[in-house]
Design a protein around this motif. Structure first.
Motif, PDB file in Angstrom:
ATOM      1  N   GLN A 116      -0.373   2.184  -2.955  1.00 10.92           N
ATOM      2  CA  GLN A 116      -0.414   1.980  -1.507  1.00 10.92           C
ATOM      3  C   GLN A 116       0.915   1.417  -1.044  1.00 10.92           C
ATOM      4  O   GLN A 116       1.492   0.550  -1.704  1.00 10.92           O
TER       5      GLN A 116
ATOM      6  N   THR B  21      -3.986   4.227  -8.077  1.00  7.87           N
ATOM      7  CA  THR B  21      -3.764   4.414  -6.648  1.00  7.87           C
ATOM      8  C   THR B  21      -2.596   3.551  -6.220  1.00  7.87           C
ATOM      9  O   THR B  21      -2.576   2.353  -6.509  1.00  7.87           O
TER      10      THR B  21
ATOM     11  N   ASN C  88      -1.153   6.157   1.113  1.00  6.05           N
ATOM     12  CA  ASN C  88      -1.789   6.021  -0.198  1.00  6.05           C
ATOM     13  C   ASN C  88      -1.564   7.275  -1.023  1.00  6.05           C
ATOM     14  O   ASN C  88      -1.427   8.375  -0.490  1.00  6.05           O
ATOM     15  N   LYS C  89      -1.547   7.092  -2.336  1.00  7.10           N
ATOM     16  CA  LYS C  89      -1.480   8.221  -3.259  1.00  7.10           C
ATOM     17  C   LYS C  89      -2.343   7.903  -4.460  1.00  7.10           C
ATOM     18  O   LYS C  89      -2.262   6.793  -5.002  1.00  7.10           O
ATOM     19  N   GLU C  90      -3.156   8.865  -4.844  1.00 13.00           N
ATOM     20  CA  GLU C  90      -4.072   8.644  -5.958  1.00 13.00           C
ATOM     21  C   GLU C  90      -3.765   9.631  -7.082  1.00 13.00           C
ATOM     22  O   GLU C  90      -3.484  10.808  -6.855  1.00 13.00           O
TER      23      GLU C  90
END
Lengths: 114, 112
Positions: free
Chosen positions: A64, A62, A55-57
Protein backbone atom coordinates in the motif's frame (compact mmCIF):
# COMPACT_ATOMS: atom_id res chain seq x y z
CA UNK A 1 16.42 13.21 9.79
CA UNK A 2 16.65 10.37 7.28
CA UNK A 3 14.66 10.61 4.07
CA UNK A 4 13.19 7.15 4.65
CA UNK A 5 12.44 5.78 8.12
CA UNK A 6 11.75 2.12 8.79
CA UNK A 7 11.32 0.43 12.15
CA UNK A 8 14.24 -2.01 12.37
CA UNK A 9 12.37 -4.37 14.69
CA UNK A 10 13.18 -7.14 15.25
CA UNK A 11 9.67 -8.43 14.73
CA UNK A 12 8.78 -11.94 15.87
CA UNK A 13 5.39 -13.49 15.02
CA UNK A 14 3.81 -16.96 15.10
CA UNK A 15 3.19 -18.86 11.89
CA UNK A 16 -0.09 -17.82 10.27
CA UNK A 17 -0.04 -14.27 11.63
CA UNK A 18 -0.64 -11.17 9.54
CA UNK A 19 2.50 -9.06 9.40
CA UNK A 20 2.53 -5.32 8.79
CA UNK A 21 5.76 -3.58 7.78
CA UNK A 22 5.90 0.17 7.35
CA UNK A 23 8.03 3.04 6.08
CA UNK A 24 7.60 6.77 6.23
CA UNK A 25 9.40 9.23 3.99
CA UNK A 26 9.91 12.96 3.70
CA UNK A 27 10.72 13.54 0.01
CA UNK A 28 7.51 14.38 -1.86
CA UNK A 29 9.30 13.72 -5.18
CA UNK A 30 9.28 9.95 -4.59
CA UNK A 31 6.99 8.23 -7.10
CA UNK A 32 8.26 4.65 -7.31
CA UNK A 33 8.03 2.37 -4.28
CA UNK A 34 9.54 -1.05 -3.79
CA UNK A 35 9.80 -3.75 -1.18
CA UNK A 36 12.77 -6.10 -1.16
CA UNK A 37 13.31 -9.25 0.88
CA UNK A 38 16.82 -10.19 1.94
CA UNK A 39 17.71 -13.57 3.36
CA UNK A 40 20.83 -13.98 5.45
CA UNK A 41 24.04 -13.88 3.36
CA UNK A 42 22.07 -13.12 0.17
CA UNK A 43 21.35 -10.00 -1.87
CA UNK A 44 17.97 -8.23 -1.76
CA UNK A 45 15.30 -9.67 -4.07
CA UNK A 46 12.35 -7.66 -5.33
CA UNK A 47 8.96 -8.48 -3.78
CA UNK A 48 6.71 -5.62 -4.84
CA UNK A 49 6.97 -2.61 -7.15
CA UNK A 50 4.35 0.14 -7.28
CA UNK A 51 4.02 3.52 -8.89
CA UNK A 52 2.33 6.42 -7.06
CA UNK A 53 -0.52 5.81 -4.61
CA UNK A 54 -2.72 2.74 -4.29
CA UNK A 55 -2.66 -0.94 -3.46
CA UNK A 56 -1.05 -3.90 -5.18
CA UNK A 57 -1.56 -7.53 -4.30
CA UNK A 58 0.58 -10.54 -5.19
CA UNK A 59 -0.37 -13.79 -3.50
CA UNK A 60 0.05 -13.39 0.26
CA UNK A 61 1.68 -9.97 -0.14
CA UNK A 62 -0.07 -6.59 -0.38
CA UNK A 63 1.71 -3.28 -0.83
CA UNK A 64 0.00 0.00 0.00
CA UNK A 65 1.16 3.51 -0.80
CA UNK A 66 -0.38 6.62 0.72
CA UNK A 67 1.41 9.58 -0.80
CA UNK A 68 -0.69 12.14 1.07
CA UNK A 69 0.67 10.75 4.36
CA UNK A 70 4.07 9.80 2.90
CA UNK A 71 3.56 6.29 4.23
CA UNK A 72 3.98 2.86 2.63
CA UNK A 73 3.15 -0.57 3.99
CA UNK A 74 3.70 -4.22 3.17
CA UNK A 75 1.24 -6.79 4.54
CA UNK A 76 2.04 -10.49 4.66
CA UNK A 77 -0.94 -12.80 5.19
CA UNK A 78 -0.66 -16.32 6.58
CA UNK A 79 3.01 -15.79 7.36
CA UNK A 80 5.35 -18.77 7.03
CA UNK A 81 8.74 -19.58 8.59
CA UNK A 82 10.19 -19.14 5.09
CA UNK A 83 9.17 -15.46 5.29
CA UNK A 84 11.82 -14.95 7.98
CA UNK A 85 14.16 -12.37 6.47
CA UNK A 86 15.02 -8.68 6.46
CA UNK A 87 12.50 -6.53 4.57
CA UNK A 88 13.70 -3.33 2.94
CA UNK A 89 11.56 -0.53 1.60
CA UNK A 90 13.04 1.55 -1.22
CA UNK A 91 11.84 4.49 -3.29
CA UNK A 92 12.89 6.83 -6.07
CA UNK A 93 11.67 9.91 -7.88
CA UNK A 94 10.54 10.50 -11.46
CA UNK A 95 12.90 13.41 -11.97
CA UNK A 96 15.43 15.71 -10.38
CA UNK A 97 18.12 14.49 -8.03
CA UNK A 98 16.13 11.46 -6.89
CA UNK A 99 15.57 10.15 -10.44
CA UNK A 100 16.66 6.55 -10.75
CA UNK A 101 18.44 6.55 -7.39
CA UNK A 102 16.92 4.27 -4.80
CA UNK A 103 16.74 5.47 -1.22
CA UNK A 104 16.36 2.59 1.23
CA UNK A 105 14.95 2.23 4.70
CA UNK A 106 17.13 0.59 7.35
CA UNK A 107 15.34 -2.74 6.98
CA UNK A 108 13.06 -4.68 9.36
CA UNK A 109 14.19 -8.09 10.62
CA UNK A 110 11.23 -10.50 10.66
CA UNK A 111 11.16 -13.92 12.29
CA UNK A 112 8.16 -16.22 11.84
CA UNK A 113 8.29 -19.08 14.32
CA UNK A 114 6.43 -22.39 13.84
CA UNK B 1 16.11 -14.42 -14.91
CA UNK B 2 18.56 -11.60 -14.43
CA UNK B 3 21.82 -12.71 -12.95
CA UNK B 4 24.17 -10.30 -11.21
CA UNK B 5 27.41 -11.98 -10.19
CA UNK B 6 29.90 -10.59 -7.74
CA UNK B 7 33.29 -12.22 -8.06
CA UNK B 8 34.00 -12.74 -4.35
CA UNK B 9 31.65 -13.56 -1.47
CA UNK B 10 34.26 -12.86 1.21
CA UNK B 11 37.43 -10.80 1.03
CA UNK B 12 40.02 -9.84 3.63
CA UNK B 13 42.49 -7.05 2.88
CA UNK B 14 44.92 -4.86 4.79
CA UNK B 15 44.77 -1.10 5.32
CA UNK B 16 46.39 0.84 2.52
CA UNK B 17 45.84 -1.85 -0.10
CA UNK B 18 44.14 -1.10 -3.40
CA UNK B 19 41.05 -3.31 -3.57
CA UNK B 20 38.99 -4.26 -6.62
CA UNK B 21 35.42 -5.56 -6.39
CA UNK B 22 33.99 -6.94 -9.62
CA UNK B 23 30.39 -7.23 -10.77
CA UNK B 24 28.99 -8.76 -13.97
CA UNK B 25 25.38 -8.81 -15.21
CA UNK B 26 24.05 -10.95 -18.03
CA UNK B 27 20.93 -9.03 -19.14
CA UNK B 28 22.40 -6.21 -21.20
CA UNK B 29 21.29 -3.66 -18.61
CA UNK B 30 22.25 -0.05 -19.17
CA UNK B 31 22.48 0.92 -15.51
CA UNK B 32 24.66 -0.51 -12.78
CA UNK B 33 25.07 0.47 -9.13
CA UNK B 34 27.36 -0.09 -6.16
CA UNK B 35 26.03 0.09 -2.59
CA UNK B 36 27.38 -0.65 0.83
CA UNK B 37 25.17 -2.12 3.53
CA UNK B 38 25.84 -1.52 7.21
CA UNK B 39 23.74 -2.44 10.27
CA UNK B 40 21.35 0.34 11.20
CA UNK B 41 22.18 2.34 8.07
CA UNK B 42 20.60 0.24 5.34
CA UNK B 43 21.93 0.42 1.79
CA UNK B 44 23.79 3.54 0.73
CA UNK B 45 24.67 4.34 -2.88
CA UNK B 46 28.37 4.74 -3.61
CA UNK B 47 28.44 5.16 -7.41
CA UNK B 48 26.31 4.32 -10.40
CA UNK B 49 26.80 4.13 -14.14
CA UNK B 50 24.17 4.66 -16.83
CA UNK B 51 26.36 3.73 -19.79
CA UNK B 52 29.80 2.41 -20.66
CA UNK B 53 32.54 4.76 -19.44
CA UNK B 54 29.91 6.94 -17.69
CA UNK B 55 29.71 7.27 -13.93
CA UNK B 56 27.89 9.36 -11.35
CA UNK B 57 28.64 9.84 -7.67
CA UNK B 58 26.13 8.52 -5.21
CA UNK B 59 25.69 9.56 -1.61
CA UNK B 60 29.01 8.29 -0.20
CA UNK B 61 31.67 8.28 -2.98
CA UNK B 62 34.62 9.37 -0.84
CA UNK B 63 37.44 6.83 -0.86
CA UNK B 64 35.99 4.93 -3.82
CA UNK B 65 36.22 5.01 -7.59
CA UNK B 66 34.60 2.92 -10.32
CA UNK B 67 35.31 1.62 -13.78
CA UNK B 68 32.94 0.55 -16.54
CA UNK B 69 34.84 -0.44 -19.66
CA UNK B 70 32.22 -2.93 -20.88
CA UNK B 71 28.45 -2.81 -20.56
CA UNK B 72 28.20 -5.99 -18.52
CA UNK B 73 30.97 -5.25 -16.01
CA UNK B 74 31.16 -2.61 -13.27
CA UNK B 75 34.12 -2.48 -10.91
CA UNK B 76 34.41 -0.75 -7.55
CA UNK B 77 37.87 0.34 -6.48
CA UNK B 78 39.02 1.20 -2.99
CA UNK B 79 42.07 3.33 -3.71
CA UNK B 80 43.66 2.90 -0.27
CA UNK B 81 41.57 0.66 1.94
CA UNK B 82 40.76 1.79 5.47
CA UNK B 83 39.11 -0.05 8.36
CA UNK B 84 35.95 2.08 8.06
CA UNK B 85 35.40 0.52 4.65
CA UNK B 86 34.76 -2.87 6.23
CA UNK B 87 31.24 -3.61 5.04
CA UNK B 88 28.94 -5.64 2.81
CA UNK B 89 29.14 -4.39 -0.78
CA UNK B 90 26.21 -4.98 -3.13
CA UNK B 91 26.08 -4.54 -6.89
CA UNK B 92 22.82 -4.02 -8.79
CA UNK B 93 21.67 -3.48 -12.34
CA UNK B 94 18.53 -2.30 -14.12
CA UNK B 95 17.37 -1.72 -17.67
CA UNK B 96 15.61 1.60 -17.04
CA UNK B 97 16.49 3.98 -14.24
CA UNK B 98 13.09 3.69 -12.57
CA UNK B 99 12.79 -0.03 -13.10
CA UNK B 100 13.44 -2.33 -10.12
CA UNK B 101 17.08 -3.07 -9.49
CA UNK B 102 18.42 -6.62 -9.46
CA UNK B 103 21.08 -7.38 -6.87
CA UNK B 104 24.03 -9.71 -6.57
CA UNK B 105 24.63 -11.68 -3.37
CA UNK B 106 27.21 -9.24 -2.09
CA UNK B 107 30.88 -9.22 -1.12
CA UNK B 108 31.63 -9.11 2.59
CA UNK B 109 34.85 -7.11 2.79
CA UNK B 110 37.00 -6.94 5.90
CA UNK B 111 39.85 -4.44 6.13
CA UNK B 112 42.37 -5.30 8.84
Amino acid sequence: QKEVEQDPGPLSVPEGAIVSLNCTYSNSAFQYFMWYRQYSRKGPELLMYTYSSGNKEDGRFTAQVDKSSKYISLFIRDSQPSDSATYLCAMSGAGGTSYGKLTFGQGTILTVHP
Amino acid sequence: DVKVTQSSRYLVKRTGEKVFLECVQDMDHENMFWYRQDPGLGLRLIYFSYDVKMKEKGDIPEGYSVSREKKERFSLILESASTNQTSMYLCASTLGLNQPQHFGDGTRLSIL
